[in-house]
Scaffold this motif. Structure first.
Motif, PDB file in Angstrom:
ATOM      1  N   ASN A   1       0.940  -1.154  -0.219  1.00 45.13           N
ATOM      2  CA  ASN A   1      -0.124  -0.014  -0.099  1.00 45.13           C
ATOM      3  C   ASN A   1       0.904   1.248  -0.100  1.00 45.13           C
ATOM      4  O   ASN A   1       1.913   1.199   0.656  1.00 45.13           O
ATOM      5  CB  ASN A   1      -0.960   0.176   1.173  1.00 45.13           C
ATOM      6  CG  ASN A   1      -1.982  -1.032   1.206  1.00 45.13           C
ATOM      7  OD1 ASN A   1      -2.537  -1.386   0.232  1.00 45.13           O
ATOM      8  ND2 ASN A   1      -2.200  -1.560   2.309  1.00 45.13           N
ATOM      9  N   VAL A   2       0.527   2.315  -0.618  1.00 48.61           N
ATOM     10  CA  VAL A   2       1.325   3.571  -0.951  1.00 48.61           C
ATOM     11  C   VAL A   2       0.432   4.704  -0.266  1.00 48.61           C
ATOM     12  O   VAL A   2      -0.603   4.641  -0.548  1.00 48.61           O
ATOM     13  CB  VAL A   2       1.481   4.004  -2.250  1.00 48.61           C
ATOM     14  CG1 VAL A   2       2.293   5.167  -2.345  1.00 48.61           C
ATOM     15  CG2 VAL A   2       2.370   2.743  -2.885  1.00 48.61           C
ATOM     16  N   ALA A   3       1.237   5.682   0.534  1.00 47.73           N
ATOM     17  CA  ALA A   3       0.456   6.680   1.148  1.00 47.73           C
ATOM     18  C   ALA A   3       1.055   7.991   0.484  1.00 47.73           C
ATOM     19  O   ALA A   3       2.304   7.733   0.074  1.00 47.73           O
ATOM     20  CB  ALA A   3       0.694   6.575   2.639  1.00 47.73           C
ATOM     21  N   ASP A   4       0.337   8.928   0.300  1.00 44.42           N
ATOM     22  CA  ASP A   4       0.792  10.222  -0.021  1.00 44.42           C
ATOM     23  C   ASP A   4       1.514  10.159  -1.575  1.00 44.42           C
ATOM     24  O   ASP A   4       2.417  10.650  -1.868  1.00 44.42           O
ATOM     25  CB  ASP A   4       1.947  10.969   0.874  1.00 44.42           C
ATOM     26  CG  ASP A   4       1.391  10.950   2.180  1.00 44.42           C
ATOM     27  OD1 ASP A   4       0.195  11.560   2.414  1.00 44.42           O
ATOM     28  OD2 ASP A   4       2.153  10.717   3.462  1.00 44.42           O
ATOM     29  N   PHE A   5       0.958   9.239  -2.349  1.00 44.03           N
ATOM     30  CA  PHE A   5       1.197   9.437  -3.621  1.00 44.03           C
ATOM     31  C   PHE A   5       1.220  10.746  -4.600  1.00 44.03           C
ATOM     32  O   PHE A   5       0.223  11.270  -4.169  1.00 44.03           O
ATOM     33  CB  PHE A   5       0.563   8.311  -4.475  1.00 44.03           C
ATOM     34  CG  PHE A   5       0.813   8.348  -5.945  1.00 44.03           C
ATOM     35  CD1 PHE A   5       1.910   7.550  -6.747  1.00 44.03           C
ATOM     36  CD2 PHE A   5       0.063   9.124  -6.812  1.00 44.03           C
ATOM     37  CE1 PHE A   5       2.301   7.558  -7.425  1.00 44.03           C
ATOM     38  CE2 PHE A   5       0.563   8.892  -8.198  1.00 44.03           C
ATOM     39  CZ  PHE A   5       1.682   8.154  -8.587  1.00 44.03           C
TER      40      PHE A   5
ATOM     41  N   GLN B   1       6.203   4.209   5.998  1.00 39.02           N
ATOM     42  CA  GLN B   1       6.740   5.258   6.231  1.00 39.02           C
ATOM     43  C   GLN B   1       8.265   5.527   5.522  1.00 39.02           C
ATOM     44  O   GLN B   1       8.896   6.175   6.039  1.00 39.02           O
ATOM     45  CB  GLN B   1       6.746   5.279   7.870  1.00 39.02           C
ATOM     46  CG  GLN B   1       5.585   5.354   8.528  1.00 39.02           C
ATOM     47  CD  GLN B   1       5.577   5.403  10.150  1.00 39.02           C
ATOM     48  OE1 GLN B   1       6.601   5.139  10.742  1.00 39.02           O
ATOM     49  NE2 GLN B   1       4.464   5.890  10.772  1.00 39.02           N
ATOM     50  N   GLU B   2       8.582   4.715   4.590  1.00 32.39           N
ATOM     51  CA  GLU B   2       9.677   4.968   3.950  1.00 32.39           C
ATOM     52  C   GLU B   2       9.451   5.774   2.605  1.00 32.39           C
ATOM     53  O   GLU B   2       8.625   5.332   1.848  1.00 32.39           O
ATOM     54  CB  GLU B   2      10.208   3.624   3.685  1.00 32.39           C
ATOM     55  CG  GLU B   2      11.342   3.566   2.704  1.00 32.39           C
ATOM     56  CD  GLU B   2      12.164   2.324   2.470  1.00 32.39           C
ATOM     57  OE1 GLU B   2      12.913   2.001   1.516  1.00 32.39           O
ATOM     58  OE2 GLU B   2      11.442   1.317   2.655  1.00 32.39           O
ATOM     59  N   LEU B   3       9.955   6.916   2.631  1.00 34.71           N
ATOM     60  CA  LEU B   3       9.795   7.469   1.306  1.00 34.71           C
ATOM     61  C   LEU B   3      10.507   7.123   0.080  1.00 34.71           C
ATOM     62  O   LEU B   3      11.844   6.938   0.290  1.00 34.71           O
ATOM     63  CB  LEU B   3      10.593   8.983   1.315  1.00 34.71           C
ATOM     64  CG  LEU B   3      10.235   9.986   0.232  1.00 34.71           C
ATOM     65  CD1 LEU B   3       8.875  10.530  -0.246  1.00 34.71           C
ATOM     66  CD2 LEU B   3      10.951  11.378   0.775  1.00 34.71           C
ATOM     67  N   ILE B   4       9.757   6.843  -1.028  1.00 34.56           N
ATOM     68  CA  ILE B   4      10.342   6.060  -2.267  1.00 34.56           C
ATOM     69  C   ILE B   4      10.241   7.091  -3.311  1.00 34.56           C
ATOM     70  O   ILE B   4       9.195   7.675  -3.545  1.00 34.56           O
ATOM     71  CB  ILE B   4       9.533   4.745  -2.588  1.00 34.56           C
ATOM     72  CG1 ILE B   4       9.424   3.796  -1.377  1.00 34.56           C
ATOM     73  CG2 ILE B   4      10.013   4.084  -3.749  1.00 34.56           C
ATOM     74  CD1 ILE B   4      10.931   3.216  -0.863  1.00 34.56           C
ATOM     75  N   LEU B   5      11.443   7.086  -3.996  1.00 28.27           N
ATOM     76  CA  LEU B   5      11.370   8.230  -5.088  1.00 28.27           C
ATOM     77  C   LEU B   5      11.805   7.353  -6.303  1.00 28.27           C
ATOM     78  O   LEU B   5      12.625   6.623  -6.385  1.00 28.27           O
ATOM     79  CB  LEU B   5      12.343   9.236  -4.787  1.00 28.27           C
ATOM     80  CG  LEU B   5      12.351  10.075  -3.801  1.00 28.27           C
ATOM     81  CD1 LEU B   5      13.465  11.204  -3.623  1.00 28.27           C
ATOM     82  CD2 LEU B   5      10.993  10.999  -3.820  1.00 28.27           C
TER      83      LEU B   5
ATOM     84  N   ALA C   1      15.430   6.062  -5.332  1.00 35.00           N
ATOM     85  CA  ALA C   1      15.855   6.528  -4.002  1.00 35.00           C
ATOM     86  C   ALA C   1      14.935   6.125  -2.901  1.00 35.00           C
ATOM     87  O   ALA C   1      13.727   5.899  -2.770  1.00 35.00           O
ATOM     88  CB  ALA C   1      16.060   7.932  -4.037  1.00 35.00           C
ATOM     89  N   SER C   2      15.703   5.618  -1.740  1.00 39.40           N
ATOM     90  CA  SER C   2      14.737   5.577  -0.383  1.00 39.40           C
ATOM     91  C   SER C   2      15.319   6.398   0.519  1.00 39.40           C
ATOM     92  O   SER C   2      16.456   6.473   0.972  1.00 39.40           O
ATOM     93  CB  SER C   2      14.979   3.963  -0.050  1.00 39.40           C
ATOM     94  OG  SER C   2      14.571   3.719   1.283  1.00 39.40           O
ATOM     95  N   ASN C   3      14.135   7.084   1.174  1.00 30.78           N
ATOM     96  CA  ASN C   3      14.712   7.981   2.264  1.00 30.78           C
ATOM     97  C   ASN C   3      15.723   8.876   1.940  1.00 30.78           C
ATOM     98  O   ASN C   3      16.816   9.104   2.603  1.00 30.78           O
ATOM     99  CB  ASN C   3      14.876   7.499   3.412  1.00 30.78           C
ATOM    100  CG  ASN C   3      13.694   6.776   4.193  1.00 30.78           C
ATOM    101  OD1 ASN C   3      12.516   7.375   3.861  1.00 30.78           O
ATOM    102  ND2 ASN C   3      13.679   5.629   4.989  1.00 30.78           N
ATOM    103  N   ASN C   4      15.688   9.489   0.755  1.00 26.60           N
ATOM    104  CA  ASN C   4      16.609  10.538   0.280  1.00 26.60           C
ATOM    105  C   ASN C   4      18.233  10.021  -0.257  1.00 26.60           C
ATOM    106  O   ASN C   4      19.016  10.705  -0.150  1.00 26.60           O
ATOM    107  CB  ASN C   4      16.905  11.906   1.208  1.00 26.60           C
ATOM    108  CG  ASN C   4      15.475  12.438   1.027  1.00 26.60           C
ATOM    109  OD1 ASN C   4      14.771  12.374   0.125  1.00 26.60           O
ATOM    110  ND2 ASN C   4      15.489  13.392   2.388  1.00 26.60           N
ATOM    111  N   LYS C   5      18.195   8.573  -0.433  1.00 24.28           N
ATOM    112  CA  LYS C   5      19.382   8.131  -0.663  1.00 24.28           C
ATOM    113  C   LYS C   5      19.109   7.163  -2.006  1.00 24.28           C
ATOM    114  O   LYS C   5      18.173   6.354  -1.950  1.00 24.28           O
ATOM    115  CB  LYS C   5      19.834   7.243   0.461  1.00 24.28           C
ATOM    116  CG  LYS C   5      21.164   6.276   0.116  1.00 24.28           C
ATOM    117  CD  LYS C   5      21.504   5.387   1.191  1.00 24.28           C
ATOM    118  CE  LYS C   5      22.767   4.931   1.013  1.00 24.28           C
ATOM    119  NZ  LYS C   5      23.126   3.838   1.999  1.00 24.28           N
ATOM    120  N   VAL C   6      20.005   7.187  -2.999  1.00 28.52           N
ATOM    121  CA  VAL C   6      19.986   6.648  -4.229  1.00 28.52           C
ATOM    122  C   VAL C   6      20.220   5.340  -3.916  1.00 28.52           C
ATOM    123  O   VAL C   6      21.347   4.788  -3.167  1.00 28.52           O
ATOM    124  CB  VAL C   6      20.860   7.146  -5.302  1.00 28.52           C
ATOM    125  CG1 VAL C   6      21.018   6.400  -6.552  1.00 28.52           C
ATOM    126  CG2 VAL C   6      20.359   8.589  -5.704  1.00 28.52           C
TER     127      VAL C   6
END
Length: 841
Positions: free
Chosen positions: A587-591, A605-609, A645-650
């Protein structure tokens, strides 16, 4: 779905309200419009309702209100008692008039732009016969070949003999009705005009044998009698149109015809009855006045001949639309619980499962659910090679199945199908006006008054300076000037070419929204093209995923989960790739979809880019050094690379390939030969764009462009005086497509892009742009030829009719020859426009 019916028995506003109310209560009917003036009901249905159901809603078979199809045979006369009268009031007899078949009618000269009329008749501006617009929403009924009195709404068997019912062919088209009506009048006109002509021309025979039978005075009376059916029956419509044109001050061709022949006819009657009022110049040696009954009859008959030939030619100019309408089958096989049943195409509903057998036409738009086949899509795309289709592949209404049977699910029915939309677009474009028509309108506005003035001047000059008999010369030449002038040739020059050209484009898979697009497409000198789905196939696939930090399946599952909420083709490629690897979705939040950059969202709660370098920089991801060399190497091979990127890290990257269409290189080469600069603008990175541009030998390219950048770039080019065409297929292309002088949408793209464009390529291929460019050039050249013919015809013809060659060569133009020339001028313009049907694009 819109359907048009005839409703008999409506005699007042109360009847109108009652019929509307009764029909509105029927299930599946969403809207009803009733017109008591033409006994017509236009009904919008969510799914087709049987005719017998509609009749039942109006009170059954014995009701005063009888509903029927526009093309069905007239019912017997019905005693229709006005609902506003008392029971003892007088009843009135009503029988439906089938002379005006329900539908839309338009003027072939587009005098009022795209305005249409509900009934057949004459154009109030130019007087020409209105032409019926082909329509695709006619409902098919079924009849028995042995018992034609049996008429049913659905396929089945005859209750009398048991034979299979067959679809009823629609009655003669409006074009044929117009032609037959004119042909009937033509036969009457010829029947009386030929004897008049023989009597008149007998004067050229030595010792005229007719005068040995009767004196000239009596032959004049016979000519008069024979002229009456020609004037008051066969050709009376020309005088009606002339009168309307003068009353409304919309002067046109019929103004000139009416004045010219009317003056000649009245002059002849007065000359026959009161010869003493005329000077000697108008009289023969026997003291009778020179009469012009033969000129009146012959001129009117020749004008009628011109109208007859035009009616025949008009039916061919709209031939492309009629051919498209024929593509739709009348029946389909629906499968319900394993049982197959043949139903009318109008009864198909969304999500129905249909069986398409070998050689059958596909009834509606949908996708294959079971089986494989090859489909001939040439009638939609213009491409002759059949296309292989398998399960989940899309199929379109009107295309033809090959040698295998398959099941399909109906997704778009009725007016929603691609075929219906093509028909509507072609019809609308055919009635649109090209900017070049504005010049013609300005000339036409003053044309008729100028011709009338020239006619008067001609009479005065001959009267004052001509040889004897001066008045006769002046009279005849003034009439010749009126007759030979032809504003219709000018008016038809542009719309005829546009109509045929638009139809030709539809056959080639090039859908043109309006005539302005045709004219501008011929002038373009810069083509801006998107990359994905335009130059490339638009079917990207994941080549590999590289993960430097973490588990590959886990990372793939996260970015696939993120992409499930995105509409971009690259996102679809990632999701499909993940499914083949059988990874777990989350499940994805804040897409959030960041236009032109990528997507982002939270998973546990992990930011994915996932996106390009711009997205990483925007979100504060700084360290690219570990993978940047690998990414650049992939990009230089023309591949699209997205950072992960995960939590601002490539943590890695994913490589996506999208093959360049085989036809892109050929199309771009051809466009450059025609002097068109081809510039690729893409949101992809510099390295990938450069590799693609080099392979295609593009004029230039721009990389990393967002939608607003594309829009601004086009504005900058337009400010430099460039005529810009933009080709694209995505939502992000819509602003640029709308801004460009010519927006070209790929038919494989989004509805938003197609709506924003002026030209749509059904196949979604750059080769279609070459076809569109060549077609626009051919149409504009054809229009200019028509305008040249029309202008030169009038510029040369009017002076000759006035007699300018008489002092030099002794040549005069009789009104009869002038009428023949005038009639064929319009026909020649239409014939030249029809040449567009056979040109190779």
């Amino acid at each position: 779905m819109n359907y048009t019916y005839t409703v008999e028995g409506i005699t007042c506003s109360g009847c109108e309200a009652k019929v509307k109310d009764d029909l509105s209560k029927v299930e599946h009917i969403t809207k009803v419009d009733i017109s008591k003036e033409n006994n017509q009901a236009v009904i919008i249905m969510s799914q087709h309702v049987k005719l017998e159901t509609l009749q039942k809603a109006l009170g059954g078979k014995n009701s005063k209100y009888q509903i029927s199809l526009p093309n069905s045979k007239p019912t017997s006369e019905i005693k229709a008692e006005s609902c506003c009268s008392s029971d003892k009031g007088e009843s009135t007899t009503h029988q439906h008039n089938h002379s005006n078949e329900a539908g839309k009618y338009y003027c072939p000269m587009r005098c009022e732009g795209d305005k249409t009329y509900d009934k057949a008749g004459d154009c109030p501006v130019c007087g020409m016969d209105l032409v019926k617009e082909p329509t695709s929403n006619q409902i098919t009924q079924y009849t028995c070949p042995m018992h034609p009195e049996i008429v049913e709404d659905e396929p089945g068997s005859c209750p009398i003999c048991g034979m299979d019912l067959v679809p009823m062919e629609p009655s003669d088209s409006e074009d044929n009705k117009t032609y037959e009506r004119l042909w009937h009048k033509m036969k009457i006109a010829m029947l009386f005009t030929i004897p008049i002509f023989i009597i008149s021309m007998s004067d050229m025979i030595p010792n005229n044998p007719l005068y040995q039978i009767m004196e000239l005075e009596y032959w004049n009376w016979i000519q008069f009698a024979f002229t009456l059916p020609v004037v008051f029956y066969a050709c009376w419509m020309f005088f009606e149109r002339a009168w309307k044109s003068i009353v409304n001050w919309n002067l046109n061709m019929f103004t000139l015809i009416g004045i010219g022949t009317g003056v000649a006819f009245l002059f002849s009657i007065v000359g026959m009855l009161f010869p003493e009022v005329f000077p000697a110049q108008f009289k023969t040696e026997n003291g009778t006045v020179h009469l012009y009954f033969e000129a009146t009859a012959v001129v009117l008959t020749l004008v009628l001949l011109g109208q007859l030939l035009e009616a025949k030619a008009h039916s061919r100019t709209s031939g492309a639309i009629k051919e498209l309408l024929k593509l739709a089958p009348k029946e389909a096989t629906v499968v319900v619980d394993g049982v197959e049943k043949v139903i009318s195409i109008h009864n198909i509903k969304k999500d129905d499962i249909l069986r398409v057998k070998p050689g059958e036409k596909i009834p509606v738009d949908g996708k294959i659910t079971e089986g494989t086949s090859t489909i001939d899509e040439s009638m939609i795309t213009g491409e002759p090679i059949p296309v292989d289709k398998k399960e989940e592949d899309k199929v379109s209404a009107g295309t033809i199945n090959g040698t295998k049977s398959f099941l399909m699910i109906a997704e778009k029915v009725g007016s929603e199908t691609l075929l219906s939309q093509i028909v509507q677009m072609v019809s609308d474009a055919s009635r649109s006006r090209a900017p070049i028509q504005n010049l013609v309108d300005k000339v036409a506005k003053y044309f008729v008054p100028i011709v009338v003035v020239i006619s008067v001047i001609t009479f005065i000059v001959w009267w004052q300076f001509g040889p004897e008999p001066k008045l006769v010369y002046g009279f005849v030449n003034a009439i010749a000037v009126l007759i030979i002038a032809c504003p219709c040739a000018l008016g038809l020059a542009t719309p005829m070419s546009v109509m045929v050209g638009v139809g030709k484009g539809a056959k080639l898979g090039v859908l043109i929204k309006n005539a302005e697009a045709i004219e501008k497409m011929d002038k373009i000198d810069v083509l801006i093209t998107d990359k994905t789905g335009t130059i490339t196939e638009g079917k990207p696939s994941v080549e590999k995923i590289v993960v430097k930090d973490g588990d590959e399946k886990d990372v793939l599952g996260k970015i696939a989960s993120l992409n499930q909420s995105s509409e971009h083709p690259l996102a679809t490629a990632v999701v499909n790739f993940a499914k083949t690897k059988e990874v777990a979705f989350s499940n994805v939040a804040d897409f959030d979809s960041v236009t032109g950059k990528g997507v982002k969202g939270s998973i546990n709660q992990e930011l994915i880019l996932l996106g390009n370098k711009s997205l990483m920089e925007q979100e504060g991801v700084a360290d690219f050094s570990a993978i940047e060399k690998e990414v650049i190497a992939e990009q230089q091979l023309g591949k699209t690379v997205s950072y992960i990127a995960s939590n601002n890290k490539v943590v890695g990257f994913i490589t996506i390939t999208d093959a360049i269409k085989k036809t892109s290189v050929e199309a771009i080469t051809e466009l450059k030969k025609q002097g068109v600069e081809v510039i690729m603008i893409t949101g992809d990175n510099e390295n990938t764009a450069k590799a693609v541009a080099a392979e295609l030998n593009l004029t230039d390219f721009k990389a990393g462009f967002l939608p607003q950048d594309k829009l601004q770039y086009i504005k900058d080019l337009q400010a430099q005086g460039k005529v810009v065409a933009m080709a694209g297929d995505g939502i992000n292309d819509a602003p640029a497509l709308a801004q460009a002088d010519i927006g070209i949408a790929m038919g494989t793209g989004t509805d938003v892009a197609i709506e924003s464009a002026k030209i749509t390529l059904v196949k979604g291929d750059l080769q279609g742009i070459v076809k569109a460019k060549n077609l626009s050039h051919a149409v504009m050249r054809n229009i200019k030829q028509n305008l040249f013919f029309a202008f030169i015809y009038n510029v040369v013809g009017i002076p000759i009719a006035a007699g300018v060659l008489f002092p030099i060569l002794g040549i005069l133009l009789s009104p009869m020859i002038a009428a023949l020339a005038m009639s064929f001028s319009s026909v020649s313009v239409i014939a030249n426009a029809l040449r567009l049907r056979t040109i190779k694009i």
